[in-house]
Write a protein that holds these residues in place. Structure first.
Motif, PDB file in Angstrom:
ATOM      1  N   UNK A 281       0.827  -1.207   0.000  1.00  0.00           N
ATOM      2  CA  UNK A 281       0.000   0.000   0.000  1.00  0.00           C
ATOM      3  C   UNK A 281       0.856   1.249   0.000  1.00  0.00           C
TER       4      UNK A 281
ATOM      5  N   UNK B 235     -12.649  -4.866  30.331  1.00  0.00           N
ATOM      6  CA  UNK B 235     -11.982  -4.887  29.030  1.00  0.00           C
ATOM      7  C   UNK B 235     -12.571  -5.986  28.150  1.00  0.00           C
TER       8      UNK B 235
ATOM      9  N   UNK C 133     -16.114  -5.234  26.957  1.00  0.00           N
ATOM     10  CA  UNK C 133     -16.193  -4.303  25.825  1.00  0.00           C
ATOM     11  C   UNK C 133     -15.972  -5.003  24.489  1.00  0.00           C
ATOM     12  N   UNK C 134     -14.936  -5.841  24.453  1.00  0.00           N
ATOM     13  CA  UNK C 134     -14.618  -6.492  23.183  1.00  0.00           C
ATOM     14  C   UNK C 134     -15.653  -7.558  22.832  1.00  0.00           C
TER      15      UNK C 134
ATOM     16  N   UNK D 125      -8.594 -13.706  20.273  1.00  0.00           N
ATOM     17  CA  UNK D 125      -7.891 -12.432  20.418  1.00  0.00           C
ATOM     18  C   UNK D 125      -7.781 -12.062  21.897  1.00  0.00           C
TER      19      UNK D 125
ATOM     20  N   UNK E   9      -4.558 -11.408  24.502  1.00  0.00           N
ATOM     21  CA  UNK E   9      -4.410 -10.142  25.224  1.00  0.00           C
ATOM     22  C   UNK E   9      -4.408 -10.380  26.731  1.00  0.00           C
TER      23      UNK E   9
ATOM     24  N   UNK F 192      -1.067 -11.798  27.907  1.00  0.00           N
ATOM     25  CA  UNK F 192      -0.053 -10.735  27.991  1.00  0.00           C
ATOM     26  C   UNK F 192      -0.323  -9.852  29.211  1.00  0.00           C
TER      27      UNK F 192
ATOM     28  N   UNK G  33      11.084 -11.414  26.631  1.00  0.00           N
ATOM     29  CA  UNK G  33      10.947 -10.729  25.350  1.00  0.00           C
ATOM     30  C   UNK G  33      10.558 -11.717  24.258  1.00  0.00           C
TER      31      UNK G  33
ATOM     32  N   UNK H 254       6.935 -12.696  24.590  1.00  0.00           N
ATOM     33  CA  UNK H 254       6.003 -11.657  24.127  1.00  0.00           C
ATOM     34  C   UNK H 254       6.000 -11.573  22.615  1.00  0.00           C
ATOM     35  N   UNK H 255       7.204 -11.681  22.017  1.00  0.00           N
ATOM     36  CA  UNK H 255       7.270 -11.597  20.560  1.00  0.00           C
ATOM     37  C   UNK H 255       6.462 -12.745  19.943  1.00  0.00           C
TER      38      UNK H 255
ATOM     39  N   UNK I 144       2.784 -11.940  20.418  1.00  0.00           N
ATOM     40  CA  UNK I 144       2.379 -10.875  19.513  1.00  0.00           C
ATOM     41  C   UNK I 144       2.273 -11.395  18.087  1.00  0.00           C
TER      42      UNK I 144
ATOM     43  N   UNK J 140      -0.862 -13.221  17.637  1.00  0.00           N
ATOM     44  CA  UNK J 140      -1.972 -12.287  17.564  1.00  0.00           C
ATOM     45  C   UNK J 140      -2.063 -11.627  16.193  1.00  0.00           C
ATOM     46  N   UNK J 141      -0.897 -11.261  15.640  1.00  0.00           N
ATOM     47  CA  UNK J 141      -0.898 -10.616  14.347  1.00  0.00           C
ATOM     48  C   UNK J 141      -1.420 -11.512  13.240  1.00  0.00           C
TER      49      UNK J 141
ATOM     50  N   UNK K  76      -5.030 -11.606  13.628  1.00  0.00           N
ATOM     51  CA  UNK K  76      -5.738 -10.387  13.223  1.00  0.00           C
ATOM     52  C   UNK K  76      -5.797 -10.298  11.702  1.00  0.00           C
TER      53      UNK K  76
END
Lengths: 282, 293
Positions: free
Chosen positions: B1, B171, B174-175, B216, B220, B223, B273, B276-277, B280, B283-284, B287
């Motif tokens: 893009x 939280x 809401x989602x 999702x 979250x 984490x 680290x 978490x990576x 993440x 999660x990506x 998504x």
């Protein structure tokens, strides 16, 4: 909805009120405790109704502080938290929006590497690099300063990505039109892009303000002077290990005061908050 | 893009990215690199000499039963917090999704705990469940429970889980609500015409359609349980009694600050680290799928 008989709706109402009661109960207890006499609470005789010490306790909490471990008044702690939260929110939005602008609206060598350098910082919380960050802040003589409190927390990419995504949806015609009007990059940014980003900025501000206000581990490490303490750190220091010395009404009043600004922001800006939350998590 | 309409300028774009680059390099990359380097160093007790020891800090960690326990404990906490908070939030969201009078009020009354800071959550709950003065402890004792989370490790752990799950309800709510509202109502109507009762409709229609949101939120929440529970743990139990509430992040903090063992603390940071990576990354990928979905 389909076949929603009256009795089912009552069930829904009841479950929701139970949920609200569970969610609100700890806060109710805190408010009640903050109006009562310390000796009564220390004896385990706390009543579930408000006591008569409201003004006394809050006056002491805000202007005097506890007589025990931390002697800093909570008013001052709140000011520190406020400055920190504002610096984080404003700082992050400011540096993010201009770098997103550069990445979307300019072609320049190393554009993609720079984008990736920023992108990688996404979601790696400060907690995992806590000691090295501490050391760097110490080496830069930023301990006990607002810069030290806020800068390491500004260093992440969520806001940049958000603005980048938003800028990608801004139609190209707008840029062409303002260029015909003779606008340069500054004019376009200031007169067109910034006004368009207003709601995004506001939504992000709500989220980041709460994030900043609620920081704990980082300020705990880098503030040593009592007068630089934030309210989240101060409240923990009030709970002494020898329980008899803990002034619970003051602690609970501090908890209530610590909740007020972020909860107010969430409730007052509910729409923006929800929007900001959903967008930042995408 | 890529944008078609762009500006031409040589130096301006660099000036625009400079502040962010500076902050990120100084306060993100430099310390992250330091953590990696430090994790390969061994410092003597007085900090006078350091030597390069390759992976010794890591090997020590994996040989240390306390670290293994902290890993297991962290995953157990995360799982317990996520499951309890998610299920309660889902129940509330399903109720709030119905066309009820005052649904906006319900929503407002349910979302504000999001804004309460972890240490404040800790203070609220330790006060309510304090062994000698807690309001709820009275009832627990009346019921015959020998309640003392300051001495009993399991009770301390359940207190942490309870408080952390409480904070996360809003939280998740809401989602879930957003997820429920994205499901077209016609799907339910079709299921109702087919004769499915409400409970059955939930399990065969709502739940599967909500599964992206659930997944999702699971990531979250994990984490969150890893990092944001630090403030809760530190105010409520400070890792105790014993080490019964020491999670991975708490161990990084306590080994580094209290124990002065920077090499080990850095190695632990690096392992975190990586975790978490990975999370993440999951999660990506997820998504990405949700966007096309």
């Amino acid at each position: 909805m389909v076949e929603e008989e009256g009795s089912r709706r009552y069930v829904a109402h009841i479950i929701l009120w139970i949920g609200i009661a569970i969610v609100a109960f700890p806060v109710y207890i805190a408010i009640i405790a903050s109006t009562q006499d310390n000796a009564l609470i220390a004896n385990g005789q706390m009543s579930l109704l408000p006591g008569g010490h409201f003004f006394e306790v809050y006056y002491q909490t805000i202007f005097v502080g506890t007589s025990g471990s931390t002697r800093e008044p909570v008013g001052n702690m709140m000011l520190n938290s406020l400055v920190m939260a504002l610096l984080i929110a404003v700082g992050k939005i400011a540096i993010s929006i201009i770098s997103a602008y550069a990445i979307v609206y300019f072609r320049f060598p190393f554009r993609m590497p720079i984008f990736w350098i920023i992108f990688i910082t996404l979601m790696l919380p400060v907690e995992v690099r806590i000691y090295p960050t501490y050391k760097i802040v110490a080496d830069l003589h930023m301990l006990d300063s607002y810069a030290g409190l806020s800068l390491p927390l500004i260093a992440s990419a969520t806001a940049t990505l958000l603005f980048r995504q938003f800028f990608m949806t801004v139609p190209d015609e707008l840029l062409e039109a303002s260029r015909i009007d003779g606008a340069g990059p500054f004019r376009f940014f200031w007169d067109t892009l910034l006004p368009l980003s207003r709601t995004n900025m506001a939504a992000l501000f709500v989220i980041l303000f709460i994030l900043g206000w609620n920081q704990y581990l980082w300020p705990l490490l880098i503030t040593t002077r009592d007068d630089m303490q934030t309210i989240q750190v101060g409240i923990r220091k009030m709970i002494t290990t020898t329980d008899a010395l803990t002034e619970w009404p003051v602690v609970m009043a501090t908890a209530v005061l610590a909740m007020l600004p972020p909860v107010f922001v969430v409730v007052a800006m509910q729409k923006l908050f929800v929007r900001g939350l959903v967008e930042t998590e995408k | 893009m890529q944008k078609q309409a762009i500006f031409q300028a040589k130096l301006l774009p660099y000036a625009l990215v400079a502040p962010q680059l500076a902050v990120v390099l100084i306060f993100f990359y430099w310390p992250a690199a330091q953590a990696v380097i430090q994790s390969f160093l061994l410092q003597d007790a007085f900090g006078l000499s350091t030597s390069f020891v390759w992976f010794e800090n890591y090997l020590d960690l994996f040989r240390d039963p306390a670290y293994f326990e902290a890993i297991v404990r962290t995953f157990f906490f995360s799982f317990a917090i996520a499951v309890s908070s998610l299920s309660f939030a889902l129940l509330l969201a399903v109720m709030a999704d119905k066309p009820l009078r005052g649904s906006m009020l319900y929503r407002t009354l349910l979302i504000w705990p999001y804004a309460v800071a972890p240490p404040v959550v800790g203070v609220l709950w330790i006060f309510m469940l304090h062994p000698s003065l807690g309001v709820l402890s009275r009832y627990l004792r009346a019921m015959g429970v020998d309640w003392n989370p300051l001495l009993d490790g399991n009770q301390a752990a359940s207190l942490i889980i309870l408080a952390a799950a409480w904070k996360q309800i809003s939280y998740n709510f809401l989602f879930f609500l957003a997820g429920l509202q994205a499901i077209p109502k016609s799907v339910f109507e079709a299921a109702a015409i087919d004769g499915a009762r409400p409970m059955r409709r939930f399990w065969t229609v709502t739940f599967p359609l909500l599964s992206p949101t659930i997944f999702f939120l699971l990531v979250v929440n994990i984490v969150y349980a890893f990092f944001d529970t630090f403030g809760i743990i530190d105010t409520m139990t400070r890792g105790g009694p014993g080490t019964s509430t020491v999670t991975l992040v708490y161990k990084v903090y306590s080994d580094g600050l209290l124990g002065g063992n920077l090499g080990s603390s850095a190695a632990q940071s690096v392992i975190l680290m990586v975790m978490v990576i990975v999370l993440t990354g999951i999660q990506f990928r997820f998504v990405e799928r949700k966007v096309t979905y």
